[in-house]
Design a protein around this motif. Structure first.
Motif, mmCIF file in Angstrom:
data_model
loop_
_atom_site.group_PDB
_atom_site.id
_atom_site.type_symbol
_atom_site.label_atom_id
_atom_site.label_comp_id
_atom_site.label_asym_id
_atom_site.label_seq_id
_atom_site.Cartn_x
_atom_site.Cartn_y
_atom_site.Cartn_z
ATOM 1 N N ALA A 1 55.101 36.137 33.165
ATOM 2 C CA ALA A 1 56.742 36.172 33.426
ATOM 3 C C ALA A 1 56.825 34.973 34.360
ATOM 4 N N PRO A 2 56.927 33.904 33.539
ATOM 5 C CA PRO A 2 57.490 32.838 34.241
ATOM 6 C C PRO A 2 58.915 32.888 34.940
ATOM 7 N N PRO A 3 58.961 32.359 35.953
ATOM 8 C CA PRO A 3 60.588 32.528 36.600
ATOM 9 C C PRO A 3 61.282 31.245 35.831
ATOM 10 N N THR A 4 62.561 31.601 35.675
ATOM 11 C CA THR A 4 63.608 30.710 34.965
ATOM 12 C C THR A 4 64.546 30.098 36.101
ATOM 13 N N ARG B 1 65.700 20.940 43.935
ATOM 14 C CA ARG B 1 66.595 19.863 44.702
ATOM 15 C C ARG B 1 67.489 19.338 44.054
ATOM 16 N N PRO B 2 67.461 19.256 42.623
ATOM 17 C CA PRO B 2 68.922 18.826 41.820
ATOM 18 C C PRO B 2 69.916 19.736 41.832
ATOM 19 N N GLY B 3 69.550 21.012 42.160
ATOM 20 C CA GLY B 3 70.760 22.049 42.087
ATOM 21 C C GLY B 3 70.108 23.169 41.388
ATOM 22 N N PHE B 4 69.130 23.203 40.524
ATOM 23 C CA PHE B 4 68.592 24.338 39.672
ATOM 24 C C PHE B 4 68.427 25.531 40.778
ATOM 25 N N VAL B 5 68.820 26.939 40.250
ATOM 26 C CA VAL B 5 68.877 28.066 40.815
ATOM 27 C C VAL B 5 67.966 29.032 40.382
ATOM 28 N N ARG B 6 67.405 30.143 41.087
ATOM 29 C CA ARG B 6 66.740 31.093 40.054
ATOM 30 C C ARG B 6 67.702 31.775 39.325
ATOM 31 N N ALA B 7 67.271 32.134 38.113
ATOM 32 C CA ALA B 7 68.247 32.778 37.244
ATOM 33 C C ALA B 7 67.285 34.182 36.633
ATOM 34 N N PRO B 8 67.185 34.923 37.484
ATOM 35 C CA PRO B 8 66.185 36.106 36.808
ATOM 36 C C PRO B 8 66.677 36.974 35.684
ATOM 37 N N GLU B 9 68.085 36.938 35.522
ATOM 38 C CA GLU B 9 68.457 37.474 34.209
ATOM 39 C C GLU B 9 68.068 36.702 32.920
ATOM 40 N N ARG B 10 67.577 35.543 32.948
ATOM 41 C CA ARG B 10 66.961 34.887 32.063
ATOM 42 C C ARG B 10 65.463 34.559 31.995
ATOM 43 N N SER C 1 61.881 26.872 32.479
ATOM 44 C CA SER C 1 61.010 27.768 33.058
ATOM 45 C C SER C 1 59.961 27.217 33.492
ATOM 46 N N THR C 2 59.119 27.822 34.713
ATOM 47 C CA THR C 2 58.083 26.932 35.309
ATOM 48 C C THR C 2 56.985 28.201 35.579
ATOM 49 N N ARG C 3 55.715 27.850 35.961
ATOM 50 C CA ARG C 3 54.675 28.679 36.451
ATOM 51 C C ARG C 3 55.158 29.583 37.455
ATOM 52 N N ALA C 4 54.862 30.591 37.572
ATOM 53 C CA ALA C 4 55.074 31.802 38.855
ATOM 54 C C ALA C 4 54.358 31.145 40.070
ATOM 55 N N ARG C 5 53.413 30.726 39.961
ATOM 56 C CA ARG C 5 52.455 30.174 40.959
ATOM 57 C C ARG C 5 52.255 28.564 41.153
ATOM 58 N N SER C 6 53.722 28.028 41.257
ATOM 59 C CA SER C 6 53.961 26.527 41.330
ATOM 60 C C SER C 6 54.800 26.332 42.259
#
Length: 52
Positions: free
Chosen positions: A39-42, A21-30, A7-12
């Motif tokens: 609501a930090p994006p995961t 860069r290493p392949g992480f993709v948004r997972a809104p279901e998490r 998880s990270t800050r929404a405004r970062s």
């Protein structure tokens, strides 16, 4: 677990790029909310299981 979350800050946007860069993709279901106004994006990374 084959998709570890991150998880990270929404405004970062810089942090989002670092995760992507290493392949992480948004997972809104998490996505989760530590407090009602945040609501930090995961992100998640798909890991392959190797058979030895």
């Amino acid at each position: 677990m084959n998709r570890p979350p991150l998880s990270t800050r929404a405004r970062s946007p810089a942090a989002h790029r670092i995760h992507e860069r290493p392949g992480f993709v948004r997972a809104p279901e998490r996505d989760w909310s530590p407090v009602p106004t945040a609501a930090p994006p995961t992100y998640a990374l798909e890991l392959r299981v190797l058979d030895w």
